[in-house]
Motif scaffolding. Structure first.
Motif, PDB file in Angstrom:
ATOM      1  N   ASP A   1       0.797  -1.237   0.000  1.00 17.11           N
ATOM      2  CA  ASP A   1       0.000   0.000   0.000  1.00 17.11           C
ATOM      3  C   ASP A   1       0.829   1.288   0.000  1.00 17.11           C
ATOM      4  OD1 ASP A   1      -2.319  -1.477  -0.013  1.00 17.11           O
ATOM      5  OD2 ASP A   1      -2.387  -1.620   2.171  1.00 17.11           O
ATOM      6  N   VAL A   2       2.030   1.229   0.513  1.00 14.77           N
ATOM      7  CA  VAL A   2       2.846   2.445   0.561  1.00 14.77           C
ATOM      8  C   VAL A   2       3.526   2.621  -0.804  1.00 14.77           C
ATOM      9  CG1 VAL A   2       4.853   3.545   1.641  1.00 14.77           C
ATOM     10  CG2 VAL A   2       3.281   2.185   3.026  1.00 14.77           C
ATOM     11  N   PRO A   3       3.367   3.807  -1.439  1.00 13.74           N
ATOM     12  CA  PRO A   3       4.027   4.011  -2.739  1.00 13.74           C
ATOM     13  C   PRO A   3       5.532   3.769  -2.628  1.00 13.74           C
ATOM     14  CG  PRO A   3       2.508   5.809  -2.253  1.00 13.74           C
ATOM     15  CD  PRO A   3       2.590   4.970  -1.015  1.00 13.74           C
ATOM     16  N   TYR A   4       6.043   2.966  -3.509  1.00 15.63           N
ATOM     17  CA  TYR A   4       7.461   2.584  -3.552  1.00 15.63           C
ATOM     18  C   TYR A   4       7.911   1.795  -2.307  1.00 15.63           C
ATOM     19  CZ  TYR A   4       7.740   5.618  -7.604  1.00 15.63           C
ATOM     20  OH  TYR A   4       7.539   6.171  -8.826  1.00 15.63           O
ATOM     21  N   GLY A   5       6.942   1.398  -1.469  1.00 11.43           N
ATOM     22  CA  GLY A   5       7.302   0.635  -0.269  1.00 11.43           C
ATOM     23  C   GLY A   5       7.950  -0.693  -0.638  1.00 11.43           C
ATOM     24  N   GLN A   6       7.386  -1.343  -1.667  1.00  6.57           N
ATOM     25  CA  GLN A   6       7.951  -2.630  -2.079  1.00  6.57           C
ATOM     26  C   GLN A   6       9.366  -2.451  -2.634  1.00  6.57           C
ATOM     27  OE1 GLN A   6       5.811  -4.801  -5.197  1.00  6.57           O
ATOM     28  NE2 GLN A   6       6.184  -6.661  -4.034  1.00  6.57           N
ATOM     29  N   ILE A   7       9.558  -1.321  -3.330  1.00  7.76           N
ATOM     30  CA  ILE A   7      10.887  -1.048  -3.878  1.00  7.76           C
ATOM     31  C   ILE A   7      11.897  -0.854  -2.746  1.00  7.76           C
ATOM     32  CG2 ILE A   7      12.248   0.628  -5.211  1.00  7.76           C
ATOM     33  CD1 ILE A   7      10.474  -0.921  -7.040  1.00  7.76           C
ATOM     34  N   ILE A   8      11.503  -0.074  -1.730  1.00  5.83           N
ATOM     35  CA  ILE A   8      12.427   0.182  -0.606  1.00  5.83           C
ATOM     36  C   ILE A   8      12.713  -1.125   0.143  1.00  5.83           C
ATOM     37  CG2 ILE A   8      12.811   1.480   1.525  1.00  5.83           C
ATOM     38  CD1 ILE A   8      12.660   3.374  -0.747  1.00  5.83           C
ATOM     39  N   ARG A   9      11.661  -1.926   0.339  1.00  3.15           N
ATOM     40  CA  ARG A   9      11.871  -3.209   1.016  1.00  3.15           C
ATOM     41  C   ARG A   9      12.829  -4.091   0.205  1.00  3.15           C
ATOM     42  NH1 ARG A   9       7.428  -8.007   2.119  1.00  3.15           N
ATOM     43  NH2 ARG A   9       8.900  -9.424   3.155  1.00  3.15           N
ATOM     44  N   GLY A  10      12.610  -4.088  -1.114  1.00  7.26           N
ATOM     45  CA  GLY A  10      13.484  -4.881  -1.984  1.00  7.26           C
ATOM     46  C   GLY A  10      14.918  -4.371  -1.958  1.00  7.26           C
ATOM     47  N   ILE A  11      15.056  -3.045  -1.923  1.00  8.27           N
ATOM     48  CA  ILE A  11      16.410  -2.476  -1.861  1.00  8.27           C
ATOM     49  C   ILE A  11      17.108  -2.948  -0.584  1.00  8.27           C
ATOM     50  CG2 ILE A  11      17.645  -0.293  -1.488  1.00  8.27           C
ATOM     51  CD1 ILE A  11      15.693   1.010  -3.474  1.00  8.27           C
ATOM     52  N   HIS A  12      16.346  -2.947   0.529  1.00 10.62           N
ATOM     53  CA  HIS A  12      16.922  -3.399   1.805  1.00 10.62           C
ATOM     54  C   HIS A  12      17.354  -4.863   1.711  1.00 10.62           C
ATOM     55  CE1 HIS A  12      17.564  -2.684   6.089  1.00 10.62           C
ATOM     56  NE2 HIS A  12      17.014  -3.861   6.355  1.00 10.62           N
ATOM     57  N   ARG A  13      16.470  -5.650   1.139  1.00 13.74           N
ATOM     58  CA  ARG A  13      16.719  -7.102   1.051  1.00 13.74           C
ATOM     59  C   ARG A  13      17.901  -7.412   0.115  1.00 13.74           C
ATOM     60  NH1 ARG A  13      17.593 -11.365  -0.541  1.00 13.74           N
ATOM     61  NH2 ARG A  13      16.323 -13.212  -0.850  1.00 13.74           N
ATOM     62  N   TYR A  14      17.896  -6.832  -1.087  1.00 16.47           N
ATOM     63  CA  TYR A  14      18.949  -7.157  -2.052  1.00 16.47           C
ATOM     64  C   TYR A  14      20.273  -6.475  -1.696  1.00 16.47           C
ATOM     65  CZ  TYR A  14      15.408  -9.385  -4.930  1.00 16.47           C
ATOM     66  OH  TYR A  14      14.417 -10.226  -5.380  1.00 16.47           O
ATOM     67  N   SER A  15      20.191  -5.329  -1.003  1.00 14.08           N
ATOM     68  CA  SER A  15      21.439  -4.704  -0.558  1.00 14.08           C
ATOM     69  C   SER A  15      22.120  -5.572   0.493  1.00 14.08           C
ATOM     70  CB  SER A  15      21.175  -3.322   0.040  1.00 14.08           C
ATOM     71  OG  SER A  15      20.773  -2.438  -0.952  1.00 14.08           O
ATOM     72  N   ALA A  16      21.304  -6.261   1.310  1.00 13.76           N
ATOM     73  CA  ALA A  16      21.881  -7.169   2.303  1.00 13.76           C
ATOM     74  C   ALA A  16      22.651  -8.284   1.593  1.00 13.76           C
ATOM     75  CB  ALA A  16      20.787  -7.755   3.186  1.00 13.76           C
ATOM     76  N   ASP A  17      22.045  -8.822   0.526  1.00 15.63           N
ATOM     77  CA  ASP A  17      22.746  -9.856  -0.257  1.00 15.63           C
ATOM     78  C   ASP A  17      24.010  -9.282  -0.888  1.00 15.63           C
ATOM     79  OD1 ASP A  17      21.006 -11.830   0.373  1.00 15.63           O
ATOM     80  OD2 ASP A  17      19.869 -11.755  -1.488  1.00 15.63           O
ATOM     81  N   GLY A  18      23.872  -8.071  -1.460  1.00 16.09           N
ATOM     82  CA  GLY A  18      25.037  -7.426  -2.071  1.00 16.09           C
ATOM     83  C   GLY A  18      26.133  -7.195  -1.059  1.00 16.09           C
ATOM     84  N   PHE A  19      25.733  -6.760   0.130  1.00 16.88           N
ATOM     85  CA  PHE A  19      26.702  -6.513   1.203  1.00 16.88           C
ATOM     86  C   PHE A  19      27.477  -7.800   1.517  1.00 16.88           C
ATOM     87  CE2 PHE A  19      27.618  -6.054   5.838  1.00 16.88           C
ATOM     88  CZ  PHE A  19      28.451  -4.956   5.762  1.00 16.88           C
ATOM     89  N   MET A  20      26.721  -8.889   1.669  1.00 18.39           N
ATOM     90  CA  MET A  20      27.373 -10.162   2.017  1.00 18.39           C
ATOM     91  C   MET A  20      28.310 -10.617   0.892  1.00 18.39           C
ATOM     92  SD  MET A  20      27.799 -12.259   4.340  1.00 18.39           S
ATOM     93  CE  MET A  20      26.955 -13.220   5.544  1.00 18.39           C
TER      94      MET A  20
END
Lengths: 64, 385
Positions: free
Chosen positions: B73-92
């Protein structure tokens, strides 16, 4: 301008055009509520900018 | 045998460098910026994490729905969540690349043991933070992870019960669970910055940020991935039902997959051995200069009369072994008459490499047992032979 530099100029123009199309796509996505598409296109623009920087460097337009 | 293996891995690392250099100029080579890329991903994680934190409610009733609200429901919320998730993978991924690169190029010797040790701590904390992040969503995967972790923690001899209580606030699912997990996700993330500070203490010129070309590439790739493969939750956790399947993120949840084949206690022992070995790596090979066949040159000395306070040695020392202090009196040579600062060597940090001697144009530094005339003679004889 050398042939090598000309080739990179061509790539830069293509990438800039892709970025422009993506910008239009982001605006469309925002107006129609397609936020996921807008997000993906932001990613494409960032990638295009990254390759533009690389082309600028490899074409000899920027230095270290 | 270990030394031969390291030599082979070094050769392979350099071959990869050469391959990458065909596409990217040297100063754009991403393999030189794995640490900087890790910093970039960490910054993205913190910023996107703050956004997620503002929407997250750490209670059994609302955790899942708050994540779903943010995602759908939050505009771009899924994008921000995805950025958090994939950045964690990128970080690792970049942290592991950083680790292996520094291991294979033996950048853990002498005073670099501290960055290595702090790096191991960072890696361990990263794994822990990643797992607690998956638990916070409170879907079926979260429930399975909590159950498996609690079971594994309880089996640790002597401190098992205490450990489970510390992690989850007691046996079974208590109301303290999600607030505690939220703290265990954010608290160690703050700890990362403490270890990062330690990580950089002994490095004079750390590359803390990648070049723009890689900053844009990394951010672009993560955002594009978020749009193409959106991050979703599994079905909500149902406390009365034990989940049957566990979707695995191979970068963070591999130990949970391994629990299918190995008892938790064996996995915990394996993790302790791996971390212990990681901490031991800098001390595994001969470390003294004589054992390495290097001349014992002695700690660098400042010839105070010649020091002009120009700071060239201070900037060139890669080990942070030189500090500039106010000079109460002028030097002796003409160039040193107007100095405001003078160089001081921190003996415990000096590795006797002689870089400062080469950096100083005023002959104000020397290695006491390897003087410039010795080097001059050595070079001359090498040239003549």
């Amino acid at each position: 301008m050398t042939d090598r530099a000309s080739a990179y100029v061509l790539w830069i123009v293509v990438l800039a055009a892709v970025s422009l199309v993506c910008t239009a796509g982001i605006v469309w996505g925002e107006l129609t509520g397609h936020h996921r598409l807008g997000g993906a296109l932001i990613g494409v623009i960032l990638l295009a900018y990254s390759f533009i920087l690389l082309c600028l460097r490899k074409g000899g337009f920027t230095s270290v | 045998m270990y030394k031969r293996l390291l030599a082979g891995l070094l050769a392979a690392t350099l071959r990869v460098d050469t391959l990458v250099a065909r596409v990217y100029p040297d100063d754009f080579n991403p393999l030189y910026y794995t640490g900087g890329l890790a910093n970039l991903f960490l910054t993205v994680l913190v910023l996107s994490g703050i956004f997620l934190f503002l929407y997250y409610t750490p209670s059994f009733d609302q955790a899942y729905t708050s994540v779903q609200f943010l995602t759908l429901d939050v505009p771009y919320g899924q994008i921000i969540r995805g950025i958090h998730r994939y950045s964690a993978d990128g970080f690792m991924i970049v942290v592991l690349l950083h680790l292996f690169r520094n291991w294979f190029t033996e950048r853990f010797r002498f005073s670099r043991d501290e960055p290595w040790i702090s790096g191991m701590m960072l890696l361990t904390l990263t794994g822990f933070i990643g797992v607690t992040g998956y638990m916070l969503v409170w879907d079926q995967r979260s429930e399975a992870l909590v159950a498996m972790t609690a079971n594994a923690a309880a089996q640790v001899p002597l401190v098992g019960g205490w450990l489970r209580h510390a992690l989850f606030g007691g046996t079974g699912l208590t109301d303290l669970l999600l607030p505690r997990l939220l703290f265990l996700h954010i608290g160690p993330a703050v700890g990362l910055y403490v270890f990062l500070w330690w990580h950089y203490t002994r490095i004079r010129h750390p590359k803390v940020w990648p070049p723009a070309v890689w900053t844009l590439f990394a951010l672009g790739f993560v955002v594009l991935l978020t749009g193409l493969i959106p991050v979703t939750s599994q079905a909500p956790a149902v406390v009365s039902q034990r989940p049957q399947t566990l979707a695995i993120d191979w970068l963070f949840l591999t130990p949970y997959w391994a629990m299918r084949f190995l008892p938790p206690l064996v996995l915990i022992a394996l993790a302790v051995v791996l971390i212990g070995y990681g901490l031991y790596i800098p001390y595994q090979l001969p470390e003294t200069r004589s054992e390495l066949g290097l001349k014992d040159s002695g700690v660098a000395q400042v010839i105070d009369a010649n020091c002009t306070g120009c700071e060239l040695c201070y900037y060139d020392c890669p080990y942070n072994a030189i500090v500039m202090v106010p000079s109460p009196n002028p030097g002796v040579t003409k160039a040193a008459q107007a100095r405001k600062l003078r160089a001081v060597i921190l003996e415990s940090r000096c590795v006797e490499c002689g870089i400062c001697v080469g950096a100083c144009p005023f002959e104000a530094l020397e290695l006491p047992r390897l003087l410039q005339k010795d080097i001059h003679e050595k070079v001359l004889s090498a040239c003549q032979s």
